[in-house]
Enzyme design. Structure first.
Site, PDB file in Angstrom:
ATOM      1  N   CYS A  99       0.814  -1.220   0.000  1.00  0.00           N
ATOM      2  CA  CYS A  99       0.000   0.000   0.000  1.00  0.00           C
ATOM      3  C   CYS A  99       0.847   1.268   0.000  1.00  0.00           C
ATOM      4  O   CYS A  99       0.351   2.353  -0.292  1.00  0.00           O
ATOM      5  CB  CYS A  99      -0.942   0.008   1.189  1.00  0.00           C
ATOM      6  SG  CYS A  99      -0.134  -0.305   2.779  1.00  0.00           S
ATOM      7  N   LYS A 100       2.118   1.149   0.387  1.00  0.00           N
ATOM      8  CA  LYS A 100       3.079   2.260   0.356  1.00  0.00           C
ATOM      9  C   LYS A 100       2.563   3.513   1.055  1.00  0.00           C
ATOM     10  O   LYS A 100       2.742   4.632   0.583  1.00  0.00           O
ATOM     11  CB  LYS A 100       3.472   2.580  -1.089  1.00  0.00           C
ATOM     12  CG  LYS A 100       4.092   1.404  -1.852  1.00  0.00           C
ATOM     13  CD  LYS A 100       4.450   1.798  -3.271  1.00  0.00           C
ATOM     14  CE  LYS A 100       5.037   0.630  -4.050  1.00  0.00           C
ATOM     15  NZ  LYS A 100       4.044  -0.423  -4.370  1.00  0.00           N
ATOM     16  N   VAL A 101       1.925   3.322   2.200  1.00  0.00           N
ATOM     17  CA  VAL A 101       1.415   4.470   2.944  1.00  0.00           C
ATOM     18  C   VAL A 101       2.516   5.091   3.792  1.00  0.00           C
ATOM     19  O   VAL A 101       3.500   4.438   4.143  1.00  0.00           O
ATOM     20  CB  VAL A 101       0.230   4.067   3.842  1.00  0.00           C
ATOM     21  CG1 VAL A 101      -0.970   3.667   2.998  1.00  0.00           C
ATOM     22  CG2 VAL A 101       0.611   2.939   4.788  1.00  0.00           C
TER      23      VAL A 101
END
Length: 270
Positions: A99-101
């Protein structure tokens, strides 16, 4: 069956490695626009596609990694597919949400709580550019784990991660965090930096994208990033190169053959 954070990814990875001798992470980048026609008339095409892929490949997988973007593309139905998928994957196989949050304070708290506690993922991927605040919810939770973007596999990684020495700075920064909580995303295509990444981060698990469709060098990855014979501390991800090998009704069988083949090639080095 719902999954819980009863064990950390760190422990699941080690147990799965010992039981399966696999280092293969299968990326479930299940693009609704690329699915085989034979599943498109199902009530939830992505879920039906994933179910068949999991059934055919689980014996070869050390982990699975759905990419959130492909599920959001199909709206509410896609999010349902994502939850059904994670619940279906056997409990002993780690599941990582790509998700690369990366945010601060209460916002990051909501991301971590939702993905790890509500949905039941074993780990998420994190963008570290906002600093240590993005890791705080992971470090404060028992059994939580995150892979931090350190050296990505995309060609334009050179714009910041390489040219600005960001990868080295991030790698050095990550060494202050415990390996059983924090791993690193290290792209297989960045051959010249692989050895330095491992030297800077001994003991940390590397999630390595870029093998397969992106053309990463498996020999270089295994030579430079393998940590030890007991625990290599690497997960080699392949997504399109496995799940979209074939778009006929035999797509799941083709995925199984692709997973078996890559797993065997990795096994030569272990």
């Amino acid at each position: 069956m719902e999954r819980t954070l009863s064990k950390s990814l760190w422990h699941k990875y080690r147990a799965r490695w010992q039981s399966s001798h696999s280092l293969l992470c299968i990326g479930l980048d299940s693009d609704i626009t690329q699915l085989p026609e034979c599943v498109l008339n199902e009530r939830n095409p992505i879920w039906e596609f994933n179910r068949r892929i999991i059934d055919s490949t689980a014996q070869y997988a050390c982990a699975y990694k759905p990419n959130l973007a492909f599920y959001l593309r199909d709206g509410i139905r896609g999010l349902e597919a994502l939850q059904l998928t994670i619940n279906y994957i056997p409990e002993d196989i780690p599941v990582i949400l790509d998700c690369k949050v990366g945010d601060i304070g209460s916002t990051m708290e909501q991301y971590v709580s939702t993905f790890l506690e509500v949905m039941g993922f074993d780990a998420i991927t994190i963008n570290p550019l906002l600093g240590a605040d993005v890791l705080k919810p992971i470090l404060e939770r028992e059994n939580a784990f995150a892979f931090v973007l350190t050296l990505t596999s995309n060609p334009s990684a050179k714009d910041f991660f390489i040219q600005e020495d960001m990868a080295i700075k991030i790698a050095r920064w990550l060494t202050i965090f415990p390996p059983d909580k924090i791993g690193a995303v290290v792209g297989a295509t960045q051959v010249n930096q692989l050895q330095e990444m491992r030297e800077l981060m001994p003991g940390h698990i590397f999630l390595i994208p870029g093998i397969g469709a992106q053309g990463g060098d498996l020999d270089a990855v295994m030579h430079y990033t393998k940590d030890s014979d007991d625990y290599p501390n690497i997960l080699i991800n392949s997504s399109r190169g496995i799940i979209f090998q074939d778009r006929s009704p035999k797509f799941a069988q083709a995925a199984a053959l692709a997973a078996e083949d890559l797993n065997s090639k990795i096994g030569v080095y272990t």
